[in-house]
Design a protein around this motif. Structure first.
Motif, PDB file in Angstrom:
ATOM      1  N   LEU A 163      27.207 -54.388-101.714  1.00  0.00           N
ATOM      2  CA  LEU A 163      25.856 -54.261-101.193  1.00  0.00           C
ATOM      3  C   LEU A 163      25.841 -53.588 -99.784  1.00  0.00           C
ATOM      4  O   LEU A 163      26.845 -53.780 -99.024  1.00  0.00           O
ATOM      5  CB  LEU A 163      25.196 -55.748-100.895  1.00  0.00           C
ATOM      6  N   ALA A 164      25.235 -52.621 -99.628  1.00  0.00           N
ATOM      7  CA  ALA A 164      25.395 -51.622 -98.572  1.00  0.00           C
ATOM      8  C   ALA A 164      24.356 -52.188 -97.476  1.00  0.00           C
ATOM      9  O   ALA A 164      22.991 -51.875 -97.900  1.00  0.00           O
ATOM     10  CB  ALA A 164      25.799 -50.358 -98.931  1.00  0.00           C
ATOM     11  N   ASP A 165      24.539 -52.199 -96.441  1.00  0.00           N
ATOM     12  CA  ASP A 165      23.485 -52.262 -95.174  1.00  0.00           C
ATOM     13  C   ASP A 165      22.241 -52.793 -95.359  1.00  0.00           C
ATOM     14  O   ASP A 165      21.174 -52.139 -95.649  1.00  0.00           O
ATOM     15  CB  ASP A 165      23.168 -50.617 -94.916  1.00  0.00           C
ATOM     16  N   PRO A 166      22.391 -53.950 -95.549  1.00  0.00           N
ATOM     17  CA  PRO A 166      21.147 -54.824 -95.590  1.00  0.00           C
ATOM     18  C   PRO A 166      20.084 -54.534 -94.055  1.00  0.00           C
ATOM     19  O   PRO A 166      19.175 -54.573 -94.288  1.00  0.00           O
ATOM     20  CB  PRO A 166      21.383 -56.465 -95.385  1.00  0.00           C
ATOM     21  N   GLN A 167      20.835 -54.668 -93.206  1.00  0.00           N
ATOM     22  CA  GLN A 167      20.123 -54.168 -91.709  1.00  0.00           C
ATOM     23  C   GLN A 167      18.975 -55.042 -91.464  1.00  0.00           C
ATOM     24  O   GLN A 167      17.707 -54.411 -91.126  1.00  0.00           O
ATOM     25  CB  GLN A 167      19.758 -52.628 -91.659  1.00  0.00           C
ATOM     26  N   VAL A 168      19.264 -56.357 -91.819  1.00  0.00           N
ATOM     27  CA  VAL A 168      17.724 -57.212 -91.476  1.00  0.00           C
ATOM     28  C   VAL A 168      17.384 -56.995 -89.949  1.00  0.00           C
ATOM     29  O   VAL A 168      17.961 -57.138 -89.192  1.00  0.00           O
ATOM     30  CB  VAL A 168      18.240 -58.634 -91.940  1.00  0.00           C
ATOM     31  N   ILE A 169      16.007 -56.828 -89.876  1.00  0.00           N
ATOM     32  CA  ILE A 169      15.229 -56.684 -88.939  1.00  0.00           C
ATOM     33  C   ILE A 169      13.825 -57.552 -88.562  1.00  0.00           C
ATOM     34  O   ILE A 169      13.412 -57.960 -89.802  1.00  0.00           O
ATOM     35  CB  ILE A 169      14.854 -55.100 -88.777  1.00  0.00           C
ATOM     36  N   ASP A 170      13.847 -58.021 -87.356  1.00  0.00           N
ATOM     37  CA  ASP A 170      12.559 -58.733 -87.108  1.00  0.00           C
ATOM     38  C   ASP A 170      12.215 -58.048 -85.815  1.00  0.00           C
ATOM     39  O   ASP A 170      12.423 -58.203 -84.668  1.00  0.00           O
ATOM     40  CB  ASP A 170      13.006 -60.211 -86.831  1.00  0.00           C
ATOM     41  N   VAL A 214      30.913 -60.697-104.044  1.00  0.00           N
ATOM     42  CA  VAL A 214      29.947 -59.805-103.477  1.00  0.00           C
ATOM     43  C   VAL A 214      30.412 -59.146-102.016  1.00  0.00           C
ATOM     44  O   VAL A 214      31.157 -60.180-101.214  1.00  0.00           O
ATOM     45  CB  VAL A 214      28.671 -60.503-103.292  1.00  0.00           C
ATOM     46  N   LEU A 215      30.636 -57.793-102.044  1.00  0.00           N
ATOM     47  CA  LEU A 215      31.061 -57.498-100.825  1.00  0.00           C
ATOM     48  C   LEU A 215      29.998 -56.844 -99.979  1.00  0.00           C
ATOM     49  O   LEU A 215      28.943 -56.143-100.773  1.00  0.00           O
ATOM     50  CB  LEU A 215      31.886 -55.896-101.238  1.00  0.00           C
ATOM     51  N   VAL A 216      29.746 -57.164 -98.858  1.00  0.00           N
ATOM     52  CA  VAL A 216      28.810 -56.785 -98.029  1.00  0.00           C
ATOM     53  C   VAL A 216      29.315 -55.876 -96.842  1.00  0.00           C
ATOM     54  O   VAL A 216      29.963 -55.922 -96.115  1.00  0.00           O
ATOM     55  CB  VAL A 216      27.901 -57.760 -97.230  1.00  0.00           C
ATOM     56  N   SER A 217      28.829 -54.536 -97.122  1.00  0.00           N
ATOM     57  CA  SER A 217      29.626 -53.256 -96.377  1.00  0.00           C
ATOM     58  C   SER A 217      29.206 -53.044 -95.075  1.00  0.00           C
ATOM     59  O   SER A 217      29.031 -51.809 -94.539  1.00  0.00           O
ATOM     60  CB  SER A 217      29.464 -52.101 -97.214  1.00  0.00           C
ATOM     61  N   GLY A 218      28.803 -54.182 -94.515  1.00  0.00           N
ATOM     62  CA  GLY A 218      28.557 -53.788 -92.825  1.00  0.00           C
ATOM     63  C   GLY A 218      27.123 -53.728 -92.557  1.00  0.00           C
ATOM     64  O   GLY A 218      26.184 -53.228 -93.518  1.00  0.00           O
ATOM     65  N   VAL A 252      32.536 -47.844 -99.099  1.00  0.00           N
ATOM     66  CA  VAL A 252      32.092 -47.937 -97.812  1.00  0.00           C
ATOM     67  C   VAL A 252      30.460 -47.952 -97.796  1.00  0.00           C
ATOM     68  O   VAL A 252      30.014 -47.939 -99.062  1.00  0.00           O
ATOM     69  CB  VAL A 252      32.244 -46.532 -96.990  1.00  0.00           C
ATOM     70  N   GLY A 253      30.237 -48.127 -96.735  1.00  0.00           N
ATOM     71  CA  GLY A 253      28.308 -48.137 -96.478  1.00  0.00           C
ATOM     72  C   GLY A 253      28.074 -47.063 -95.411  1.00  0.00           C
ATOM     73  O   GLY A 253      28.482 -45.944 -95.588  1.00  0.00           O
ATOM     74  N   HIS A 254      27.188 -47.616 -94.594  1.00  0.00           N
ATOM     75  CA  HIS A 254      26.876 -46.659 -93.171  1.00  0.00           C
ATOM     76  C   HIS A 254      25.982 -45.700 -93.573  1.00  0.00           C
ATOM     77  O   HIS A 254      24.953 -45.544 -92.844  1.00  0.00           O
ATOM     78  CB  HIS A 254      28.212 -46.102 -92.650  1.00  0.00           C
ATOM     79  N   TYR A 255      25.948 -44.849 -94.547  1.00  0.00           N
ATOM     80  CA  TYR A 255      25.130 -43.685 -94.794  1.00  0.00           C
ATOM     81  C   TYR A 255      24.073 -44.102 -95.866  1.00  0.00           C
ATOM     82  O   TYR A 255      24.457 -44.272 -97.256  1.00  0.00           O
ATOM     83  CB  TYR A 255      26.011 -42.521 -95.326  1.00  0.00           C
ATOM     84  N   HIS A 256      22.830 -44.930 -95.442  1.00  0.00           N
ATOM     85  CA  HIS A 256      21.964 -45.274 -96.353  1.00  0.00           C
ATOM     86  C   HIS A 256      21.376 -44.249 -97.426  1.00  0.00           C
ATOM     87  O   HIS A 256      20.939 -44.640 -98.520  1.00  0.00           O
ATOM     88  CB  HIS A 256      20.899 -45.848 -95.611  1.00  0.00           C
ATOM     89  N   SER A 257      21.645 -43.038 -97.234  1.00  0.00           N
ATOM     90  CA  SER A 257      21.020 -41.902 -97.878  1.00  0.00           C
ATOM     91  C   SER A 257      22.018 -41.673 -98.937  1.00  0.00           C
ATOM     92  O   SER A 257      21.514 -41.044-100.008  1.00  0.00           O
ATOM     93  CB  SER A 257      20.898 -40.656 -97.010  1.00  0.00           C
ATOM     94  N   ASN A 258      23.107 -42.212 -99.088  1.00  0.00           N
ATOM     95  CA  ASN A 258      24.182 -41.862-100.142  1.00  0.00           C
ATOM     96  C   ASN A 258      24.423 -43.030-100.871  1.00  0.00           C
ATOM     97  O   ASN A 258      24.582 -44.429-100.269  1.00  0.00           O
ATOM     98  CB  ASN A 258      25.603 -41.658 -99.409  1.00  0.00           C
TER      99      ASN A 258
END
Length: 558
Positions: free
Chosen positions: A156-163, A206-210, A461-467
């Motif tokens: 799983l890449a970049d959940p980036q949970v926001i409030d 489950v790998l959560v990629s940052g 890896v993660g980081h690039y949400h577009s990829n």
């Protein structure tokens, strides 16, 4: 008697004595012994040193004899006794358990204390070679999978949970975005997707990629606490790594690491080298360690909080993000002590499990990712596929990236999947993958080369949400995990079949205004017999790509 007469008589007596023992022959005519022999004591041989038999040596002619009468002459070779056999004790084989070391069958010598693999004491081994290591002693965490099925890893890449209600002052000014990321959006934008992924793919890990959270929206820590509680409720082993936004939270890296370490199903270890979270996970099957996943913090912290920086392990390089300022060179990415750590760690594991497969899992990709994608596909879609930086101002290629959909390219390589939308090397850390860290301008891709030398077959890896692209090149799978939420930029499938990237806004009926958001995870099966990775696939979630007829896009140039 005069003194000179006494001296003359004494001298004559000495001359007569030595002539009587002069040794021309073994015996004189009258049978008198003529040798002057000295006894040499015998030395008992051992398994380490030769010995000597008892013998006699004539101090006048240096001859050697086996008897005090000097009747049986011998040579120095005959005097020497060969080494003795080892006095061996057998040690039975003891199988290792997950927590206790075992040993092979071996023998030790009671005299020299050496170790042998055979009862004859001919094949010497080291004590390390006798050890059957407990698997948990080789890695930080161990995941055991039943023998009758292929293990499944879910990335799983970049959940980036926001409030947005807890953002720092002035962080967002666009009201539509504030509303889109409001305090009640986390179920719809993130959690429902991860829940569907886990329920339907049934992963063993489950790998959560940052970038689990967007730190500057979580200064009180409520988002991370909630995410940990959510993941724990799925009852699956999960392993997060730090991304560049995680440690922005005012709670700090140490606090975050404690939340992970205290969660029963979370596999995470902060460690004591640079970065927060450098640790290993082993996958065990059939009683063997089949794969090791090396999880690492790439330190991409552009806005680390003071609490994070205070721990002395958080690498912070100011607000200058990903490239231009030479003052940031060598600060983020893997640090030298991390490189030494992963080399020593993997080499130790391979000492006891030489056939183990190795995966690296990190947030930010190294420069070689761009090289790999370009070299693998430029002949099919044009050069460059991914534009990569030669120096701070010059790029390979002038037209920017080609959009790459490997599964749509004719005669694409088997197992290549996903989408590459945006990868320009000015925004990837070429400086920590080459000479800027190591001070040698001739060392390109130095960290990649060291990772490859360990027998690595995959880098996630993660980081690039577009990829979400995943290809095999140079014997290694280079994989961007599929983004698992619609926070921040997300892939969007347009009506004409092209894919773009942007923020997701929903209409009153809950539909994405700009097309179909592509949200899900990358599923990586392992072969149950060998531990080799099988071809991965992207699981798209309901309402986020699952209903798309992807067959209509096959075998076309993306």
């Amino acid at each position: 008697m005069k003194i000179w007469k006494r001296l003359a008589i004494g001298a004559l007596s000495v001359m007569m004595l030595f002539s009587s023992v002069a040794c021309g022959d073994t015996e004189n005519a009258g049978g008198d012994h003529q040798h002057k022999a000295v006894r040499r004591a015998g030395v008992t041989p051992t398994c380490e040193k030769t010995g000597k038999m008892e013998y006699w040596e004539c101090i006048l002619c240096d001859k050697l004899f086996a008897d005090p009468a000097c009747m049986e002459e011998i040579t120095l070779t005959q005097v020497t006794l060969p080494k003795a056999s080892h006095t061996l004790t057998n040690h039975a084989r003891v199988e290792a358990t997950e927590t206790e070391h075992g040993n092979i069958e071996y023998w030790t010598c009671d005299v020299c204390a050496k170790y042998f693999a055979d009862a004859q004491g001919k094949s010497e081994i080291t004590v390390e070679e006798t050890t059957l290591a407990s698997l948990i002693s080789l890695v930080d965490f161990l995941v055991t999978v039943p023998d009758d099925r292929d293990p499944i890893i879910l990335q799983l890449a970049d959940p980036q949970v926001i409030d947005s209600s807890t953002m720092r002052d002035g962080r967002l000014t666009d009201q539509d975005m504030i509303d889109a990321w409001g305090p009640t959006t986390r179920e719809d934008r993130c959690y429902r997707y991860i829940r569907e992924l886990v329920e339907n793919t049934k992963p063993d890990l489950v790998l959560v990629s940052g970038d689990v959270i967007y730190g500057e929206f979580d200064d009180d820590g409520h988002l991370l606490r909630e995410f940990v509680q959510f993941m724990e409720g799925l009852n699956v082993k999960w392993a997060p790594i730090m991304g560049n936004h995680d440690v922005e939270s005012a709670k700090g890296a140490d606090w975050m690491c404690q939340q992970y370490e205290n969660a029963p199903n979370c596999l995470f270890k902060q460690g004591d080298i640079m970065g927060n979270g450098n640790y290993t996970i082993g996958i065990k099957q059939g009683g063997e360690l089949r794969r090791v996943i090396v999880n690492m913090d790439t330190n991409g912290c552009t806005g680390a909080s003071q609490a994070s920086k205070n721990n002395g392990q958080t690498v912070h390089h100011g607000n200058n993000g990903y490239g231009g300022n030479s003052n940031t060179y060598g600060t983020y990415g893997l640090q030298p002590d991390q490189v030494e750590w992963f080399k020593a760690t993997v080499n130790n594991i391979k000492t006891f499990a030489p056939g183990v497969k190795v995966t690296f899992h990190m947030h930010i990709a190294m420069k070689y990712f761009a090289v790999a994608y370009n070299e693998a596909y430029k002949s099919l879609v044009g050069d460059p596929v991914a534009r990569y930086q030669i120096d701070k101002t010059t790029y390979k290629g002038n037209s920017g990236n080609k959009t790459l959909y490997p599964e749509r390219v004719k005669v694409h390589n088997e197992g290549d999947i996903g989408t590459l939308l945006y990868l320009i090397q000015e925004h990837t850390p070429d400086f920590w993958d080459s000479e800027k860290v190591y001070g040698d301008v001739n060392k390109e891709h130095v960290i990649f080369k060291q990772i490859k030398a360990l027998g690595t077959d995959s880098i996630f890896v993660g980081h690039y949400h577009s990829n979400s692209v995943s290809i095999v090149y140079d014997g290694i799978r280079f994989q961007y995990g599929q983004k698992c939420s619609t926070y921040d930029t997300t892939q969007i499938l347009k009506a004409d079949g092209t894919i773009t990237s942007g923020n997701i806004y929903y209409d009153a009926d809950g539909n994405c205004k700009d097309g179909t958001p592509l949200v899900g995870g990358t599923v990586i099966p392992m072969d149950k017999e060998t531990g080799e990775l099988k071809n991965p696939y992207i699981y798209y979630c309901t309402g986020a790509g699952k209903e798309v007829d992807w067959e209509q896009y096959k075998n076309t140039i993306g």
